[in-house]
Each structure stands twice: as structure tokens, then as C-alpha cells.
Design a protein around this motif. Sequence first.
Motif, PDB file in Angstrom:
ATOM      1  N   THR A 256       0.834  -1.184   0.000  1.00 51.48           N
ATOM      2  CA  THR A 256       0.000   0.000   0.000  1.00 51.48           C
ATOM      3  C   THR A 256       0.878   1.247   0.000  1.00 51.48           C
ATOM      4  N   LYS A 257       0.620   2.166  -0.917  1.00 47.46           N
ATOM      5  CA  LYS A 257       1.406   3.388  -0.999  1.00 47.46           C
ATOM      6  C   LYS A 257       1.063   4.298   0.180  1.00 47.46           C
ATOM      7  N   PRO A 258       2.066   4.979   0.758  1.00 43.56           N
ATOM      8  CA  PRO A 258       1.801   5.874   1.889  1.00 43.56           C
ATOM      9  C   PRO A 258       0.733   6.926   1.590  1.00 43.56           C
TER      10      PRO A 258
ATOM     11  N   SER B 145      -6.934   7.948   2.172  1.00 41.36           N
ATOM     12  CA  SER B 145      -8.099   7.113   2.475  1.00 41.36           C
ATOM     13  C   SER B 145      -8.410   7.122   3.970  1.00 41.36           C
ATOM     14  N   GLY B 146      -7.373   7.059   4.804  1.00 43.03           N
ATOM     15  CA  GLY B 146      -7.590   7.098   6.249  1.00 43.03           C
ATOM     16  C   GLY B 146      -8.127   8.435   6.711  1.00 43.03           C
ATOM     17  N   GLY B 147      -7.572   9.538   6.172  1.00 44.69           N
ATOM     18  CA  GLY B 147      -8.025  10.864   6.575  1.00 44.69           C
ATOM     19  C   GLY B 147      -9.470  11.130   6.190  1.00 44.69           C
TER      20      GLY B 147
ATOM     21  N   LEU C 262      -1.702   5.112   7.927  1.00 43.68           N
ATOM     22  CA  LEU C 262      -0.335   5.156   7.418  1.00 43.68           C
ATOM     23  C   LEU C 262       0.590   4.283   8.257  1.00 43.68           C
ATOM     24  N   SER C 263       0.540   4.464   9.572  1.00 44.82           N
ATOM     25  CA  SER C 263       1.409   3.691  10.465  1.00 44.82           C
ATOM     26  C   SER C 263       1.118   2.200  10.360  1.00 44.82           C
TER      27      SER C 263
ATOM     28  N   ILE D  83      -8.417   5.898  -5.591  1.00 42.08           N
ATOM     29  CA  ILE D  83      -7.084   6.504  -5.685  1.00 42.08           C
ATOM     30  C   ILE D  83      -6.070   5.584  -6.370  1.00 42.08           C
ATOM     31  N   ASN D  84      -6.105   4.310  -6.057  1.00 39.00           N
ATOM     32  CA  ASN D  84      -5.086   3.376  -6.578  1.00 39.00           C
ATOM     33  C   ASN D  84      -4.952   3.403  -8.102  1.00 39.00           C
ATOM     34  N   PRO D  85      -6.050   3.350  -8.862  1.00 41.12           N
ATOM     35  CA  PRO D  85      -5.912   3.395 -10.331  1.00 41.12           C
ATOM     36  C   PRO D  85      -5.324   4.712 -10.836  1.00 41.12           C
TER      37      PRO D  85
END
Length: 292
Positions: free
Chosen positions: A9-11, A17-19, A90-91, A286-288
Motif C-alpha cells: 500500500t502506498k503511503p 483514504s484514512g483521513g 499510514l502507520s 485513488i489506486n488506479p
Amino acid sequence: MSDKHEKHTKPIVSVISGGIAGGVEASVTYPFEFAKTRAQLHVRKAGVPYPRNPFAVVGQVYSQEGLRALYKGCGALVVGSVGKDAVRFLSFDQVKNAFKDPETGTLSPVRNMLAGMAAGVVASATAVTPTERIKTALIDDARGPKQFTSTLHAIKTILTEDGFKGLYRGFAGTTLKQASATSFRMGTYNILKDYEKTHHIEQNTAANFANGAIAGTTTTLATQPFDVIKTRSQTAKATTTREAIAGIWKDDGIRAFWRGTVMRLGRTVLAGGVLFTTAEAVAKIINPILDP
């Protein structure tokens, strides 16, 4: 949040996504957070019953104080949740990327829990404690003569009266809560997800929501005492963690450490479902874009 044969998973994906998921989750579930905090700040008095039904508390506050009262302190929590969940995802993802099995893309249950614990400590130190302090002070302040006129005024007052350390009142209790809560929430969710991947169970919105709701339930039942301690140590008139524990015990003994469980449970079941469903949906968008 990767599938079996996906890259790490990219940072930037974890942060965005988390935010976004944290902000959505905090906004949707805030009235339950308000009711839970009010219950935890309640001091037992003769003839004054302890409120247990979150819907009753929400209804009472709405009828007596209006809709705006139910969102007192919401802005601080939403901002904090964006930062908190960006840091947590992220963490967690970075720890998971480092230690997951290269063949299956999964972690052992113990490593899942430890990854969540590490993420919780980082989130508490960087985002959660100050925003929880402000949110709790605003909710507590709204119960009586108003000391704060706005969130910004609350921040200025806390800094003036107690310095920068005033924003970190309850740090020990908050960190214990965040470390344990994130360990159970992120750990449980990813244990369930890894189990489903290895057993070829389809990952869809319903599965994500169910996994998140189960993770929320587990988190609440396991970590409620830390949440009560954190709340009591972050009132408008702040106390130390030790004083908060002594005050809780004096008020109603061991039972007081589980005050607000039903209310928090109502919130975290919904919150867990919303949080992880939103995060997975945002990541899929976001990934694509980042990896066409």
C-alpha cells in the motif's frame, strides 16, 4: 489494505483514504460521541439517575438545547479524526507492509494487533490527545455557565491558563486508549479480512462494513475503562490521570470505569463500519489514478 497479490500500500493512499474515512466517520457518529461524553462526565447525585440510553440523551439535549448543542466540539473532533486516521492507517499499513507474508500478503493475528498498537501510540502523540482535550472541554463547558465562546476561544484559553501542556492533559489515558483501541480495531478488522482472503471470501462493501462493525464492538468492550479515564482527565477543569482515576472510583466504584459503554458501543459499531467501508472505497478510487 492490499489484496493477496497486490503491491504494498502506498503511503499517500493510506494517508488520503484514512483521513477522509476519519472525517466522514466522525461527522456521521458525533451525536453518539456527544452523548457518551456527557454520560462519562455525569457525577452521581442523590435522586439523579445515570443516563444509559444514548437515544434518550440525544433526544433530551436536542429538545432542551437544540441541534447545535449536539455538535458542540464536533469541529475539533472531525479535524482530529482526519489527522488521527491518516496517521493510524499510514502507520498500520507501513508496519503491515514490512512484516506481512510475501506469499499471502497477510500478517499473523499477533502481528496485526501489535501493528495496530504502534499506530495508536503514534496517532495519540501527533493528533488525538490535543483534539480530544478540546472536544471534551467544550462538551463539559456546555453543561454549565459558558467559559468558551468557540473552539478557537477554548484553545486560546487552555494555552493561556495551562500552556502547551494544557492541550496534552490526559495524554497517558488517551495513549492507553488509542494503543489498545487501535490494536483491537485495526487488528480485528485485518485479521477478519486476511481470513476472508485466504478462504476466498469476496471482499465487498457489505463484508467491509460487517468486519468494521465487529472490530468496533470488540474495541469498545475491551477498552472502555481507558476511554472513561481519558474523558475525566480532559474536562474543562483538567485533572491529572491519577486524579481522574481516583475521582471515577470515588464516584461509583469499579462500575464507573464502564460508564458510557452502551453509548460508545452504539457509536463504534456504526463508526467501524463507516470508517473501513469509506477507506476501502477511497483506496479503490485513488489506486488506479496513482498506478494506471
